[in-house]
Scaffold this motif. Structure first.
Motif, mmCIF file in Angstrom:
data_model
loop_
_atom_site.group_PDB
_atom_site.id
_atom_site.type_symbol
_atom_site.label_atom_id
_atom_site.label_comp_id
_atom_site.label_asym_id
_atom_site.label_seq_id
_atom_site.Cartn_x
_atom_site.Cartn_y
_atom_site.Cartn_z
ATOM 1 N N ALA A 66 0.836 -1.165 0.029
ATOM 2 C CA ALA A 66 -0.032 -0.029 -0.064
ATOM 3 C C ALA A 66 0.817 1.482 -0.081
ATOM 4 O O ALA A 66 1.835 1.202 0.752
ATOM 5 C CB ALA A 66 -0.932 0.115 1.402
ATOM 6 N N GLU A 68 1.041 5.434 -0.344
ATOM 7 C CA GLU A 68 0.219 6.850 -0.161
ATOM 8 C C GLU A 68 1.015 7.901 -0.515
ATOM 9 O O GLU A 68 2.228 7.996 0.035
ATOM 10 C CB GLU A 68 -0.392 7.151 1.176
ATOM 11 C CG GLU A 68 -1.500 6.027 1.583
ATOM 12 C CD GLU A 68 -2.523 6.607 2.750
ATOM 13 O OE1 GLU A 68 -2.218 7.755 3.125
ATOM 14 O OE2 GLU A 68 -3.294 5.783 3.251
ATOM 15 N N ARG A 82 -2.745 13.979 -4.286
ATOM 16 C CA ARG A 82 -2.921 12.938 -3.273
ATOM 17 C C ARG A 82 -3.123 11.569 -4.001
ATOM 18 O O ARG A 82 -3.963 11.696 -4.869
ATOM 19 C CB ARG A 82 -3.857 13.364 -2.457
ATOM 20 C CG ARG A 82 -3.779 14.743 -1.753
ATOM 21 C CD ARG A 82 -5.020 14.655 -0.546
ATOM 22 N NE ARG A 82 -6.277 15.152 -1.127
ATOM 23 C CZ ARG A 82 -6.701 16.017 -1.738
ATOM 24 N NH1 ARG A 82 -5.775 17.058 -1.939
ATOM 25 N NH2 ARG A 82 -8.041 16.107 -2.209
ATOM 26 N N ARG A 84 -3.271 7.104 -3.544
ATOM 27 C CA ARG A 84 -3.330 6.004 -2.938
ATOM 28 C C ARG A 84 -3.282 4.606 -3.793
ATOM 29 O O ARG A 84 -4.085 4.561 -4.648
ATOM 30 C CB ARG A 84 -4.632 6.000 -2.067
ATOM 31 C CG ARG A 84 -4.502 6.764 -0.938
ATOM 32 C CD ARG A 84 -5.782 6.756 -0.034
ATOM 33 N NE ARG A 84 -5.929 7.540 1.194
ATOM 34 C CZ ARG A 84 -6.407 8.946 1.058
ATOM 35 N NH1 ARG A 84 -6.748 9.256 -0.257
ATOM 36 N NH2 ARG A 84 -6.379 9.635 2.066
ATOM 37 N N HIS A 86 -3.002 0.326 -3.871
ATOM 38 C CA HIS A 86 -2.796 -0.882 -3.232
ATOM 39 C C HIS A 86 -2.808 -2.017 -4.155
ATOM 40 O O HIS A 86 -3.478 -2.137 -5.162
ATOM 41 C CB HIS A 86 -3.852 -1.349 -2.280
ATOM 42 C CG HIS A 86 -4.062 -2.419 -1.318
ATOM 43 N ND1 HIS A 86 -4.803 -3.284 -1.858
ATOM 44 C CD2 HIS A 86 -3.299 -2.649 -0.380
ATOM 45 C CE1 HIS A 86 -4.757 -4.301 -0.755
ATOM 46 N NE2 HIS A 86 -3.652 -3.844 -0.028
#
Length: 270
Positions: A66, A68, A82, A84, A86
């Motif tokens: 994961a 970020e 921003r 993210r 995974h």
């Protein structure tokens, strides 16, 4: 006689049960602790633009990564990024096989979503929204087949380095929009301030295959990088401690700021 046989059967059953419980415990205990890494990224010395955190989990049969990322300082005003990502997958005969990757990115007021699913037969399906804002070379199903995602690629490298002390590796990557090859080669070991001894150094080059703007040509080598690795924890991973990536905006430098996992806790920068 019947009582003896029943007792012996009971003892055998208890031994089987005990062995199963013990095996389950040992398998759980042998699974490496989750690993947390934080990198701080700058574009020139002193100009901090991005914070990047990575969580890696591995067991005997599975892994997950994961990531970020978030812009900082002036970059937050102009880019406002921003992100993210995974990925989860299986570990088979020491190799990493991704099962699914999901990504969400907010950049300059727009939201981008990516989904990749990997079939056990090697076929890859993907969905990305919104579509590209300008024409790109299409990525075919044949070009996606047998690829891995970008996060798995770097975990493959970290594991290979720990196992054979060589960067030599060629990986076919599809990130949900673009298909490219990553080629890693060995470079002379170098020392870095704050790390004892010489660090393993890798050169990286990326060759574009498909999914890139159509007006920028076809297959060619772009985006070179240099990566420094150190053995900072026990186990099957080398840890990246510094990365330099060339881009049209200059050279971005990512430096390890924090590491936690497998009994190690290093805090190198705020």
């Amino acid at each position: 006689m019947l009582r003896f046989c029943r007792s012996r059967a009971d003892r055998a059953a208890l031994l089987v049960l005990f062995a199963a419980v013990l095996f389950s415990f040992l398998a759980h205990a042998a699974a490496p602790d989750p690993i947390f890494l934080r990198f701080e990224v700058s574009v020139v010395p002193g100009l901090h633009v991005l914070s990047l955190s990575v969580n890696v989990e591995q067991s005997g049969e599975a892994y997950s990564i994961a990531v970020e990322a978030e812009t900082r300082s002036l970059a937050d005003l102009f880019v406002d990024l921003r992100s993210r990502l995974h990925v989860r997958g299986r570990i088979v005969a020491g190799g990493l096989l991704p099962a699914a990757m999901r990504a969400e990115t907010h950049r300059r007021g727009a939201d981008f979503y990516t989904r990749i699913d990997y079939g056990t037969d090697g076929n890859v399906t993907a969905e990305a929204s919104p579509p590209p804002s300008r024409p790109v070379t299409p990525v075919t199903a044949a070009q996606m087949r047998g690829t891995i995602d970008q996060l798995t690629a770097y975990l493959v490298l970290a594991r290979a380095l720990a196992r054979r002390n060589s960067c030599a590796l060629a990986l076919a990557v599809f990130d949900g929009r673009r298909r490219y090859d990553l080629n890693f080669t060995d470079a002379p070991a170098e020392g870095l301030p704050g790390f004892a001894g010489a660090n393993q150094v890798c050169h990286l080059s990326r060759r574009r295959i498909a999914g890139f703007p159509a007006d920028r040509g076809g297959s060619e080598t772009t985006n070179r990088a240099k990566l420094w690795f150190a053995r900072l924890m026990p186990g099957d991973l080398m840890v990246p401690v510094r990365m330099e990536f060339d881009s049209e905006f200059g050279t971005f430098t990512a430096e390890l700021a924090e590491l936690r996992g497998r009994g190690v806790h290093l805090r190198l920068a705020e």
